[in-house]
Design a protein around this motif. Structure first.
Motif, short mmCIF file in Angstrom:
data_model
loop_
_atom_site.label_atom_id
_atom_site.label_comp_id
_atom_site.label_asym_id
_atom_site.label_seq_id
_atom_site.Cartn_x
_atom_site.Cartn_y
_atom_site.Cartn_z
N GLN A 122 52.91 33.58 49.76
CA GLN A 122 52.45 33.28 48.81
C GLN A 122 50.69 33.81 48.29
OE1 GLN A 122 54.82 30.34 46.23
NE2 GLN A 122 56.71 32.34 45.57
N LYS A 123 50.26 33.90 47.26
CA LYS A 123 49.32 33.85 46.70
C LYS A 123 48.90 34.37 45.40
CE LYS A 123 47.84 38.83 47.43
NZ LYS A 123 46.67 38.44 46.26
N CYS A 124 47.89 33.51 44.85
CA CYS A 124 48.11 34.17 43.30
C CYS A 124 47.65 36.03 42.93
CB CYS A 124 46.32 33.45 42.44
SG CYS A 124 45.76 34.81 41.86
N ILE A 143 42.05 42.67 53.02
CA ILE A 143 41.93 42.97 55.10
C ILE A 143 43.67 42.36 55.29
CG2 ILE A 143 41.08 41.00 55.10
CD1 ILE A 143 40.48 43.46 57.70
N CYS A 144 43.73 41.73 54.15
CA CYS A 144 44.94 40.69 54.42
C CYS A 144 45.87 41.62 53.82
CB CYS A 144 45.83 39.88 52.91
SG CYS A 144 44.99 40.21 51.13
N ALA A 145 45.71 43.27 53.02
CA ALA A 145 47.25 44.13 53.29
C ALA A 145 46.71 45.00 54.21
CB ALA A 145 46.57 45.06 51.69
N SER A 199 43.31 35.89 58.49
CA SER A 199 42.67 37.02 57.84
C SER A 199 41.72 36.97 56.43
CB SER A 199 43.66 38.71 57.99
OG SER A 199 44.48 38.48 59.10
N CYS A 200 42.26 36.13 55.46
CA CYS A 200 41.50 36.39 54.61
C CYS A 200 40.10 35.19 54.52
CB CYS A 200 42.87 35.77 53.72
SG CYS A 200 41.73 35.06 51.92
N PRO A 201 39.52 35.43 54.26
CA PRO A 201 37.86 35.11 54.69
C PRO A 201 38.09 33.90 53.42
CG PRO A 201 37.26 37.27 54.17
CD PRO A 201 38.97 36.71 53.49
N TYR A 202 38.73 34.18 52.44
CA TYR A 202 38.80 33.10 51.75
C TYR A 202 40.22 31.92 51.53
CZ TYR A 202 36.03 36.89 50.02
OH TYR A 202 35.12 38.21 49.79
N ASP A 203 40.93 31.79 52.60
CA ASP A 203 42.23 30.75 52.35
C ASP A 203 42.87 30.26 51.46
OD1 ASP A 203 42.02 29.24 54.64
OD2 ASP A 203 40.14 28.01 54.12
N THR A 204 43.17 31.71 50.91
CA THR A 204 44.14 31.88 49.62
C THR A 204 45.55 31.82 49.53
OG1 THR A 204 43.75 33.91 49.24
CG2 THR A 204 41.69 32.89 47.73
N ARG A 205 45.99 31.97 51.02
CA ARG A 205 47.13 31.98 50.92
C ARG A 205 47.67 31.43 52.03
NH1 ARG A 205 49.41 37.45 52.55
NH2 ARG A 205 48.18 38.75 51.11
N PHE A 206 49.25 30.86 51.29
CA PHE A 206 50.01 29.99 51.65
C PHE A 206 51.05 30.19 52.13
CE2 PHE A 206 50.00 29.40 47.33
CZ PHE A 206 51.40 29.54 47.44
N MET A 229 40.47 31.07 43.43
CA MET A 229 42.49 32.10 44.06
C MET A 229 42.12 33.03 44.69
SD MET A 229 41.51 32.83 40.65
CE MET A 229 41.10 31.63 39.64
N CYS A 230 43.03 33.29 44.86
CA CYS A 230 42.78 34.75 45.59
C CYS A 230 42.12 35.95 44.43
CB CYS A 230 44.49 35.25 45.86
SG CYS A 230 44.24 37.42 46.31
N ASN A 231 41.40 36.60 45.87
CA ASN A 231 40.21 37.09 44.67
C ASN A 231 40.68 38.97 44.42
OD1 ASN A 231 37.10 35.93 44.89
ND2 ASN A 231 38.17 36.16 46.71
N ASN A 232 41.84 39.01 44.77
CA ASN A 232 43.37 40.40 44.15
C ASN A 232 42.00 41.91 45.49
OD1 ASN A 232 45.75 40.45 43.64
ND2 ASN A 232 44.24 38.31 42.50
N CYS A 233 40.80 41.57 46.65
CA CYS A 233 39.96 42.16 46.42
C CYS A 233 40.10 43.75 46.76
CB CYS A 233 39.25 41.68 48.15
SG CYS A 233 39.77 40.36 48.62
N THR A 234 38.76 44.58 46.89
CA THR A 234 39.48 45.64 46.42
C THR A 234 40.26 46.18 47.72
OG1 THR A 234 37.78 46.24 45.00
CG2 THR A 234 38.63 47.67 45.48
S1 SF4 Z 1 45.02 37.07 49.81
FE1 SF4 Z 1 42.33 37.30 50.92
S2 SF4 Z 1 41.78 38.88 51.34
FE2 SF4 Z 1 44.09 39.17 50.67
S3 SF4 Z 1 43.03 40.03 48.50
FE3 SF4 Z 1 43.22 37.34 47.73
S4 SF4 Z 1 40.74 37.17 48.74
FE4 SF4 Z 1 41.37 39.21 49.42
#
Ligand code: SF4
Ligand code: SF4
Lengths: 306, 207
Positions: free
Chosen positions: B117-119, B67-69, B101-108, B59-64
């Motif tokens: 959207q994403k988690c 890069i998406c934000a 930009s997201c390295p985790y393919d979590t957005r769609f 799922m989205c890692n809600n990164c600290t």
């Molecule tokens: S969409 Fe990707 S870069 Fe953005 S918070 Fe989620 S995992 Fe991290």
């Protein structure tokens, strides 16, 4: 690392986020920036024989730059919300630089074209000098859009903006050569033989200039690939994708062979005095640059991330 | 009180690959067909007879350092004070730069709403004092969610007492989804070949 004994049994598919509208947008801004630079060079040199080319290109630059952002708006999922870009800007995003550059540049381009067409040399020169950094940034920032999306190994290189600028010059000059040659062939009949000879020489010089920039482009691409192949594993994968993978025919066949090597030979080789060869070379160059945009945008995204 | 920092820990020894999280997410977030905010990746390691299956919930890692934000041109994607990365559905223009930009393919792209959207750790449930839907549905309690700045929470104790790792550490986005007992080869193995849907690549008109 040896991953041979690791197999993905199940995963989901993802969407390809950026489609070819983005590549087309890069292509059109490239053409625009290229023709603007040529136009300013012609204006600055101020020689009489450069005038027609300066005029054609002064007109081309803003027209192309009005077509280009249309591609961007079509690509948006919510096209009617495009004004959010100006109201809710975010200075860490390269797209935000773009929204302001893409507004300023066509305005400047139109004023410059008016100056050129009304023969106000001095104003045109000053505007031209001021406009070149703007033209460069309008196309250079598109390179940053790709370079700053760090997930994609094929894009994430500091060479990307320069590669984009150089290929923009190549395709821009190509377009100018095509149009100048068409003018020479069909609309230049009234001129004296001597004048036509001069015009022809000018077009040939322009094409040669293009060939030298192709060399620079090839050098940049070569250095990019060499680094990709020796950097981390994702970068290696990206390098192999365009050298031996799915995108190899487009990259090696169309972009490098048809779009760079063949035109270079046509323009600098034994056919260098032939107008036909030069026009064919310019068309090929544009096909090659279009292929390059495709390889970059679609190829860059086709390396799976998950 | 200290600022909250929400995170999730997924214990891969406990996950049995039942897809309950995927289903719960689909139901809670009304995620349409063909796209996923949470999914399970099943990976086999080793050669017969010495093999093992790994289940990797994604799922989205809600990164600290998301890069998406950083790359979103309209600030539609932004970080809440508690660390959750959310998308303002009314502001998003659908430029898809965040997806690229997201390295985790979590957005769609939500194909029904035409926005990204994403988690986001079920922010509506978290705000109401509940756990995210996937966490609540997990039958083996392989997923644990909570405030990692709170020393007494289960998650901060799990993080303190286990060897954990995150996906693609080299991307420097500092994910907030941690995995216990995650094998390096399993975490880094991406599918060979193209796992993207490519239809409409050239001409799809989305008006
Ligand atoms: S969409 Fe990707 S870069 Fe953005 S918070 Fe989620 S995992 Fe991290
Ligand atoms: S698609 Fe929406 S959330 Fe993503 S970068 Fe564009 S505006 Fe921001």
């Amino acid at each position: 690392m040896d991953n041979t004994d690791v197999n993905v049994v199940y995963s989901v598919q993802h969407q390809l986020p950026l489609v070819m509208y983005i590549g087309q947008y890069f292509f059109f801004t490239g053409l625009s920036a290229g023709s603007f630079v040529i136009s300013v060079i012609a204006t600055l040199l101020g020689r009489k024989e450069f005038k027609p080319i300066g005029k054609i290109t002064a007109l081309l630059a803003p027209i192309l730059l009005i077509i280009a952002p249309l591609n961007l708006i079509l690509d948006l999922e919510q096209p009617l919300r495009f004004w959010h870009l100006f109201v809710f800007y975010n200075w860490t995003s390269p797209i935000t630089y773009g929204s302001f550059l893409l507004t300023a540049y066509p305005v400047m381009g139109v004023i410059y074209a008016i100056m050129v067409y009304t023969n106000r040399q001095k104003a045109a020169k000053i505007l031209g000098i001021l406009g070149i950094p703007l033209a460069i940034s309008v196309h250079g920032y598109t390179g940053f859009i790709l370079a700053l999306a760090k997930a994609r190994a094929l894009w994430n290189t500091a060479a990307m903006p320069t590669i984009f600028l150089v290929s923009a010059m190549v395709s821009g000059i190509g377009l100018v050569v095509i149009i100048a040659a068409a003018r020479w062939k069909w609309f230049d009949k009234a001129a004296t033989v001597e004048q036509r000879e001069k015009d022809k020489r000018l077009i040939i010089q322009l094409a040669q200039f293009m060939a030298y920039i192709i060399m620079l482009d090839l050098f940049l691409i070569l250095s990019d690939i060499l680094v990709l192949l020796t950097a981390h594993s994702d970068a290696y994968q990206a390098g192999m994708l365009i050298l031996t993978g799915n995108f190899a025919p487009l990259f090696l066949g169309v972009e490098i062979f048809l779009g760079s090597l063949v035109p270079m030979v046509l323009v600098l080789g034994p056919t260098r005095k032939s107008m036909k060869a030069i026009v064919i070379a310019s068309i090929l160059v544009n096909i090659g640059v279009y292929a390059m945009r495709f390889v970059m945008v679609i190829g860059g995204q086709s390396i799976p991330l998950s | 009180m200290a600022r909250k920092r929400y995170a999730m820990v997924i214990d891969m020894r406990r996950c049995i690959g039942c897809h309950a999280c995927t289903v719960a997410c689909k139901a809670e977030m009304a995620v349409p067909l063909e796209v996923n905010a949470t999914w399970l990746k099943i990976i086999e390691k080793g050669a017969y007879p010495d093999t093992r299956r790994f289940y990797l919930p994604r799922m989205c890692n809600n990164c600290t350092d998301a890069i998406c934000a950083r790359n979103c041109p309209t600030q539609a994607t932004y970080k809440r004070d508690d660390g959750i990365v959310v998308v303002d559905q009314h502001r998003c223009i659908g430029c898809k730069y965040c997806i690229a930009s997201c390295p985790y393919d979590t957005r769609f792209i939500n194909p029904l709403k035409n926005i990204v959207q994403k988690c986001f750790f079920c922010q509506h449930r978290v705000d109401a004092g509940l756990e995210p839907a996937c966490v609540e549905s997990c039958p083996t309690r392989a997923m644990v969610f909570g405030d990692r700045n709170d020393n007494k929470s289960e998650i901060s104790q799990l993080l303190a007492s286990n060897a954990t790792t995150v996906l693609k550490k080299e991307m420097e986005t500092n994910p907030n989804v941690y995995y216990i007992a995650a094998d390096e080869t399993v975490m880094s193995n991406v599918e060979k070949g193209i796992n993207y849907r490519t239809e409409g690549t050239i001409t799809k008109l989305r008006l």
